[in-house]
Structures are given as structure tokens and as C-alpha cells.
Design a protein around this motif. Structure first.
Motif, PDB file in Angstrom:
ATOM      1  N   ILE A   1       0.861  -1.179   0.000  1.00  0.00           N
ATOM      2  CA  ILE A   1       0.000   0.000   0.000  1.00  0.00           C
ATOM      3  C   ILE A   1       0.898   1.230   0.000  1.00  0.00           C
ATOM      4  O   ILE A   1       1.662   1.450   0.938  1.00  0.00           O
ATOM      5  CB  ILE A   1      -0.943   0.010   1.230  1.00  0.00           C
ATOM      6  N   MET A   2       0.831   2.015  -1.063  1.00  0.00           N
ATOM      7  CA  MET A   2       1.707   3.162  -1.238  1.00  0.00           C
ATOM      8  C   MET A   2       0.908   4.372  -1.704  1.00  0.00           C
ATOM      9  O   MET A   2      -0.276   4.268  -2.017  1.00  0.00           O
ATOM     10  CB  MET A   2       2.816   2.825  -2.242  1.00  0.00           C
ATOM     11  N   HIS A   3       1.576   5.495  -1.754  1.00  0.00           N
ATOM     12  CA  HIS A   3       0.891   6.743  -2.105  1.00  0.00           C
ATOM     13  C   HIS A   3       0.766   6.892  -3.619  1.00  0.00           C
ATOM     14  O   HIS A   3       1.629   6.456  -4.387  1.00  0.00           O
ATOM     15  CB  HIS A   3       1.653   7.944  -1.540  1.00  0.00           C
ATOM     16  N   GLY A   4      -0.332   7.501  -4.024  1.00  0.00           N
ATOM     17  CA  GLY A   4      -0.563   7.802  -5.431  1.00  0.00           C
ATOM     18  C   GLY A   4      -1.589   8.911  -5.553  1.00  0.00           C
ATOM     19  O   GLY A   4      -2.351   9.181  -4.605  1.00  0.00           O
ATOM     20  N   PRO A   5      -1.664   9.570  -6.698  1.00  0.00           N
ATOM     21  CA  PRO A   5      -2.616  10.683  -6.869  1.00  0.00           C
ATOM     22  C   PRO A   5      -4.066  10.240  -6.842  1.00  0.00           C
ATOM     23  O   PRO A   5      -4.957  11.024  -6.540  1.00  0.00           O
ATOM     24  CB  PRO A   5      -2.233  11.270  -8.229  1.00  0.00           C
ATOM     25  N   LYS A   6      -4.330   8.981  -7.164  1.00  0.00           N
ATOM     26  CA  LYS A   6      -5.695   8.456  -7.151  1.00  0.00           C
ATOM     27  C   LYS A   6      -5.655   6.969  -6.861  1.00  0.00           C
ATOM     28  O   LYS A   6      -4.592   6.330  -6.926  1.00  0.00           O
ATOM     29  CB  LYS A   6      -6.392   8.710  -8.486  1.00  0.00           C
ATOM     30  N   LEU A   7      -6.812   6.400  -6.516  1.00  0.00           N
ATOM     31  CA  LEU A   7      -6.883   4.978  -6.229  1.00  0.00           C
ATOM     32  C   LEU A   7      -6.526   4.182  -7.482  1.00  0.00           C
ATOM     33  O   LEU A   7      -7.099   4.381  -8.549  1.00  0.00           O
ATOM     34  CB  LEU A   7      -8.292   4.601  -5.763  1.00  0.00           C
ATOM     35  N   LYS A   8      -5.555   3.280  -7.323  1.00  0.00           N
ATOM     36  CA  LYS A   8      -5.059   2.537  -8.475  1.00  0.00           C
ATOM     37  C   LYS A   8      -4.494   1.208  -8.008  1.00  0.00           C
ATOM     38  O   LYS A   8      -3.788   1.145  -7.001  1.00  0.00           O
ATOM     39  CB  LYS A   8      -3.985   3.349  -9.213  1.00  0.00           C
ATOM     40  N   THR A   9      -4.799   0.154  -8.717  1.00  0.00           N
ATOM     41  CA  THR A   9      -4.264  -1.170  -8.433  1.00  0.00           C
ATOM     42  C   THR A   9      -3.197  -1.512  -9.466  1.00  0.00           C
ATOM     43  O   THR A   9      -3.410  -1.329 -10.669  1.00  0.00           O
ATOM     44  CB  THR A   9      -5.376  -2.231  -8.452  1.00  0.00           C
ATOM     45  N   ILE A  10      -2.054  -2.000  -8.989  1.00  0.00           N
ATOM     46  CA  ILE A  10      -0.922  -2.303  -9.861  1.00  0.00           C
ATOM     47  C   ILE A  10      -0.603  -3.789  -9.736  1.00  0.00           C
ATOM     48  O   ILE A  10      -0.418  -4.302  -8.625  1.00  0.00           O
ATOM     49  CB  ILE A  10       0.312  -1.459  -9.492  1.00  0.00           C
ATOM     50  N   GLU A  11      -0.539  -4.476 -10.840  1.00  0.00           N
ATOM     51  CA  GLU A  11      -0.211  -5.896 -10.836  1.00  0.00           C
ATOM     52  C   GLU A  11       1.268  -6.101 -10.491  1.00  0.00           C
ATOM     53  O   GLU A  11       2.111  -5.234 -10.729  1.00  0.00           O
ATOM     54  CB  GLU A  11      -0.525  -6.527 -12.186  1.00  0.00           C
ATOM     55  N   ILE A  21      -1.251  -1.233  -4.321  1.00  0.00           N
ATOM     56  CA  ILE A  21      -2.421  -0.354  -4.268  1.00  0.00           C
ATOM     57  C   ILE A  21      -1.946   1.053  -3.956  1.00  0.00           C
ATOM     58  O   ILE A  21      -1.299   1.291  -2.931  1.00  0.00           O
ATOM     59  CB  ILE A  21      -3.435  -0.817  -3.192  1.00  0.00           C
ATOM     60  N   GLU A  22      -2.223   1.966  -4.855  1.00  0.00           N
ATOM     61  CA  GLU A  22      -1.913   3.378  -4.627  1.00  0.00           C
ATOM     62  C   GLU A  22      -3.143   4.063  -4.048  1.00  0.00           C
ATOM     63  O   GLU A  22      -4.251   3.937  -4.577  1.00  0.00           O
ATOM     64  CB  GLU A  22      -1.487   4.057  -5.927  1.00  0.00           C
ATOM     65  N   VAL A  23      -2.956   4.798  -2.944  1.00  0.00           N
ATOM     66  CA  VAL A  23      -4.047   5.469  -2.247  1.00  0.00           C
ATOM     67  C   VAL A  23      -3.626   6.909  -1.981  1.00  0.00           C
ATOM     68  O   VAL A  23      -2.514   7.151  -1.498  1.00  0.00           O
ATOM     69  CB  VAL A  23      -4.377   4.761  -0.914  1.00  0.00           C
ATOM     70  N   PRO A  24      -4.477   7.876  -2.288  1.00  0.00           N
ATOM     71  CA  PRO A  24      -4.149   9.286  -1.997  1.00  0.00           C
ATOM     72  C   PRO A  24      -4.353   9.609  -0.517  1.00  0.00           C
ATOM     73  O   PRO A  24      -5.382  10.161  -0.109  1.00  0.00           O
ATOM     74  CB  PRO A  24      -5.132  10.054  -2.887  1.00  0.00           C
ATOM     75  N   ARG A  71       4.705   9.509   3.354  1.00  0.00           N
ATOM     76  CA  ARG A  71       5.932   9.378   4.137  1.00  0.00           C
ATOM     77  C   ARG A  71       6.282   7.941   4.500  1.00  0.00           C
ATOM     78  O   ARG A  71       7.348   7.695   5.063  1.00  0.00           O
ATOM     79  CB  ARG A  71       5.808  10.200   5.424  1.00  0.00           C
ATOM     80  N   VAL A  72       5.414   6.977   4.209  1.00  0.00           N
ATOM     81  CA  VAL A  72       5.673   5.602   4.596  1.00  0.00           C
ATOM     82  C   VAL A  72       4.925   4.670   3.644  1.00  0.00           C
ATOM     83  O   VAL A  72       3.943   5.068   3.001  1.00  0.00           O
ATOM     84  CB  VAL A  72       5.218   5.359   6.059  1.00  0.00           C
ATOM     85  N   THR A  73       5.396   3.425   3.546  1.00  0.00           N
ATOM     86  CA  THR A  73       4.752   2.398   2.732  1.00  0.00           C
ATOM     87  C   THR A  73       4.418   1.207   3.615  1.00  0.00           C
ATOM     88  O   THR A  73       5.257   0.761   4.412  1.00  0.00           O
ATOM     89  CB  THR A  73       5.680   1.941   1.588  1.00  0.00           C
ATOM     90  N   PHE A  74       3.193   0.681   3.498  1.00  0.00           N
ATOM     91  CA  PHE A  74       2.759  -0.484   4.262  1.00  0.00           C
ATOM     92  C   PHE A  74       2.783  -1.725   3.372  1.00  0.00           C
ATOM     93  O   PHE A  74       2.457  -1.648   2.184  1.00  0.00           O
ATOM     94  CB  PHE A  74       1.346  -0.290   4.805  1.00  0.00           C
ATOM     95  N   VAL A  75       3.158  -2.858   3.968  1.00  0.00           N
ATOM     96  CA  VAL A  75       3.155  -4.139   3.259  1.00  0.00           C
ATOM     97  C   VAL A  75       2.367  -5.140   4.090  1.00  0.00           C
ATOM     98  O   VAL A  75       2.755  -5.473   5.215  1.00  0.00           O
ATOM     99  CB  VAL A  75       4.581  -4.669   3.005  1.00  0.00           C
TER     100      VAL A  75
END
Length: 484
Positions: free
Chosen positions: A148-158, A187-190, A196-200
Motif C-alpha cells: 500500500i503506497m501513495h498515489g494521486p488516485k486509487l489505483k491497483t498495480i499488478e 495499491i496506490e491510495v491518496p 511518508r511511509v509504505t505499508f506491506v
């Protein structure tokens, strides 16, 4: 009379409507106040982000110019591949990219199935009842490694996309095969915290399932994430305290990372006080043989989900425990650059020691070789009993390296089984007229460049240039290409 009957009917309808609304309100659980979470993690502060681009650029330059040449020349990462206990703890990948060096702090969630790992991430990010929330349930729900990382909009990445993108820090995961990449998802979430952090989030450990049935090397993948995590949350709940083979293997992989581990007893408000004390003791009893440290690990006892605590439970205690854990998380975020520089410096020290050892093995091999000697037999004697040839003792005597920093002797049997000793050059030959000596450059990075970079980001007084008496630079090979 009709008017009176009509009035009675209206009043009865209003009473029934009010009762239905009360029942509906009662059926919805009360949400917990999130102000302490937002205050501790400083989510409401509108301060500009620290400009660390200059520091990161300097750090990349130091790594690529001063550390990576020696690391590549003496194949340090192959030592890590063949013997994980050679250097327990965090390390760079076999092909460290700029994305890996400049990545955000990573928080890894581990533990048995359905203990609340995904629910905890939803709670920290406030994703419940939103399109972004992770799926949760009483049954095993997470079968993928979810980033789970930051992104400008909700987006799923394979996973195959994440591994192919060299700008991200996940490209080395491709070595675990296509079956694993199908179980990797991003998963990119705004969200402000994800800036500042990434969750796994990881698949829950199921003890009655063989590891081979997963279709990919689960323990190896866990080790990859463990080596790169800045904080590791190992989550339990009162119903899953047993330690099986897979969980025991997981704690063996966590050896050397005790300072990053935070053990969490989740769903604590589901127990009465006496039962909670018994469960707390049982958890310590189960984990004691797995964590070989003098001090017992800190166990955070709370309930990490958005609903209010159950009545007649220790609300104040659970809230304080939660705030303590959030402070640990915020500390990792705040010290991002300091930890990154310290990690690169630690990595450089290990690369330097490895290069000195390989150089000593090679020098001993050359000294023992004669015209009639069998090179393979000579080197086999050296590798089988390095103490007879003073390989490690000479490094300790001549370079002031601490004996506690030396890697495992057994690791070099596998290392030289794959990498012939004749494929290496002596350190004295790793010099050029324009570039200087590899050993000189990495020692300069350890003693001067990285400490100066650490001082430049505001840790008080800028550190002075360290001497070799303090850091143990040891003997420096002469550059035969440079005029005296």
C-alpha cells in the motif's frame, strides 16, 4: 370520534418510527475517535515537506562511486545469497537501484491468519467503509503480498508491472518467479500518511498448510521484505498463540532485527481482565524460545480497528498502548534520512570487511602455491581451516576490525564454491590513475563522506573527520599508478 382515532394512529406511527430509528442506530457500532491518531502521526499539520532531494542525490553518488565498485568486484551480495547468517540483518539487494536507496520507510505486517493485520492498516489509514479498504474477515482473506503506497488516485498495480518498473524498489522480486508475481499486488491510495511511509500486508501464516502448496518460496519472499523493512509489526490475537513450524521459521528469519520488531496482541478488548493476563503470559511463553535477547520484547496490547472498545474493558490502557505504538511509527518516519544514511554506512563497513577477507584468502593462496602445487587442493585446505592460516586473525590484527563484525566462516565455503578464488584480484591491484583505489574510496565514505552527510541534515554539531584509530581503516594499499 374519527378525529380522535386519526390522532391516535398518527401518534402510534411516530412512536414506531422513532423506535425503528433507535434500533437502527443501536445496530451500528460506535466509531472510535481518531484525533489521537492524527495528532501522533501529525496528519493535520500543514507544514511543507522536508527537501531531502539534495541529500538523496549525494547519498546516491557516494554509493555508486565509493561503495558499489568494491561490492561488485568482490561479489558481496553472493555471500548473502548463499549464507543468510553470514551477516544477519538488513542489506541492499544484489542489484541495488536508486529506487531502493531513495525509497520511503517500509512497515511490514506479519503474523497468523485473521489476527487483524489488514484491519489494522485500514484503521491507520481510515479506509473503513471506503472504496480503498482492504478486504477483511474471520477466514483467511489475504493470499497476496499487498503493498500500500501513495498515489494521486486509487489505483491497483499488478505484480508483473511493479517488478518491471525499475523506478520502484520492487524490481528484484522478479527473481522469485512468475507464480509469486501473480501473488503480488500494489495499491496506490491518496493518503497523507502514505506520502511518508509504505505499508506491506502479507498472507497469514497457516500452520496446517505445507509451504510448497503456496506455489512460490514464501520464506524467501518474507526474508526479502524483512531485509528492507524499517519497522516490523508481528500481530497476534487471543485465539492464535500457538507457534508452529512456519512461524518458528519466520522468527528465525527475524534474527538480527530485534530492534525493528514490535509484537502486537490485537483484539485485547474482547477479553476480561483475568483472561487477558493469562493470554499475555501465554504469548510470552510461546515467543520466549524464539527471541534470543536478554530483554523481553515489548508487547503492545490493544484493539486496532475503527470501532469503539468493548464496555467494561481497560480503555485508558489500550489507548496508551496504541499511542505508544503510533509514536514508534512516527519516529521511524521522522528519522527516515538518518536511518537511511546509517544503513548505507553499515552496508559499506560490511562490504569493506568482506573485501579484506577475500583479499587475505587470495594472498594466502598465492603464498602457498608453488610450481608443483595443485591449486584446487591448496585452496581447499585454506577454506576448510582458515584459522590454521590466520585468515580472520590477521584481519583483526592489521585492520582493527571488531571480531563481532566478522561474517560466518562457514559462509565462505559456499561463496568460494561458486566463485573461484582465481577470479578475484588483490586489493592492491584495484587501483587506477584517475579513479584511485577502491579501498581508499570506501574508507573515505565510511569515515568522512557519510558522517558529514549525516551532520548536514541537522543532527547538531557537524562531526569531525574520523581517524583510522577510531574506525579501523587498517592498511591502505598503495596506488601503483600514481606518482609519489
Amino acid at each position: 370520534m374519527k378525529g380522535l382515532n386519526l390522532l391516535c394512529c398518527c401518534v402510534a406511527s411516530l412512536l414506531l418510527l422513532g423506535t425503528a430509528e433507535e434500533v437502527e442506530d443501536a445496530s451500528e457500532p460506535t466509531k472510535r475517535d481518531r484525533s489521537h491518531l492524527e495528532n501522533t502521526l501529525k496528519l493535520n499539520e500543514e507544514k511543507p515537506a522536508d527537501d531531502v532531494s539534495g541529500v538523496l542525490q549525494r547519498l546516491r553518488k557516494i554509493y555508486h562511486s565509493s561503495i558499489k565498485p568494491l561490492e561488485h568486484s568482490y561479489r558481496y551480495n553472493e555471500l548473502r545469497q548463499h549464507e543468510i547468517t553470514a551477516y544477519p540483518g538488513r542489506t541492499l539487494g544484489s542489484s541495488a537501484t536508486d529506487g531502493e536507496i531513495t525509497s520511503k520507510p517500509m512497515v511490514l505486517f506479519l503474523g497468523p491468519w485473521s489476527v487483524g493485520k489488514s484491519s489494522m492498516i485500514n484503521y491507520l489509514l481510515g479506509l473503513d467503509n471506503t472504496p480503498y479498504q482492504l478486504y477483511t474477515g474471520a477466514e483467511p482473506t489475504t493470499s497476496e503480498f499487498t503493498v500500500i503506497m501513495h498515489g494521486p488516485k486509487l489505483k491497483t498495480i499488478e505484480g508483473i508491472v511493479m517488478a518491471a518498473d525499475s523506478a520502484r524498489s520492487f524490481s528484484p522480486l522478479e527473481k522469485f518467479g512468475q507464480n509469486f508475481l501473480e501473488k503480488l499486488i500494489g495499491i496506490e491510495v491518496p493518503h497523507k500518511l502514505l506520502e511518508r511511509v509504505t505499508f506491506v500486508d502479507t498472507p497469514g501464516i497457516i500452520e496446517n498448510r505445507k509451504q510448497q502448496e503456496r506455489g512460490y518460496p514464501f520464506n524467501d519472499v518474507c526474508q526479502w521484505f524483512i531485509d528492507r523493512a524499517d519497522l516490523i509489526f508481528v500481530v497476534f490475537d487471543p485465539t492464535k498463540l500457538d507457534v508452529g513450524l512456519e512461524l518458528e521459521m519466520l522468527f528465525r528469519q527475524l534474527k538480527g532485527r530485534e530492534s525493528q520488531i514490535r509484537i502486537i496482541l490485537n483484539k485485547a478488548d474482547s477479553l476480561a481482565t483475568q483472561e487477558l493476563m493469562r493470554v499475555y503470559g501465554a504469548l510470552f511463553w510461546s515467543l520466549a524460545p524464539l527471541i534470543n535477547v536478554t530483554e523481553p520484547p515489548r508487547v503492545y496490547v490493544s484493539s486496532f480497528w475503527p470501532h469503539d472498545y468493548h464496555p467494561e474493558t481497560h480503555r485508558d490502557l489500550f489507548l496508551k498502548e496504541e499511542i505508544s505504538l503510533l509514536e514508534d511509527l512516527n519516529q521511524v518516519i521522522e528519522n527516515r534520512m538518518e536511518n537511511k544514511i546509517a544503513f548505507i554506512r553499515q552496508h559499506a563497513i560490511r562490504v569493506r570487511i568482506h573485501a579484506l577477507l577475500v583479499d587475505r584468502y587470495l594472498q594466502t593462496y598465492k603464498d602457498k602455491m608453488t610450481f608443483f602445487s595443485d591449486g584446487e587442493l591448496v585452496f581447499r585446505d585454506i577454506v576448510e581451516d582458515p584459522d590454521r592460516f590466520y585468515i580472520f586473525k590477521s584481519i583483526l590484527a592489521k585492520t582493527n576490525v571488531s571480531k563481532f563484525d566478522l561474517p560466518n566462516r562457514e559462509a565462505y565455503k559456499d561463496f568460494f564454491g561458486i566463485n573461484p578464488i582465481t577470479s578475484f584480484k588483490l586489493l592492491s591491484q584495484q587501483c587506477s590513475y584517475m579513479g584511485g583505489c577502491f579501498l581508499e574510496k570506501i574508507e573515505k565514505a565510511i569515515t568522512r563522506e557519510l558522517p558529514d552527510l549525516l551532520g548536514s541534515i541537522g543532527l547538531g554539531k557537524k562531526p569531525n573527520v574520523l581517524s583510522c584509530d577510531v574506525t579501523g581503516c587498517g592498511e591502505t594499499p598503495k596506488n601503483r599508478y600514481r606518482k609519489p
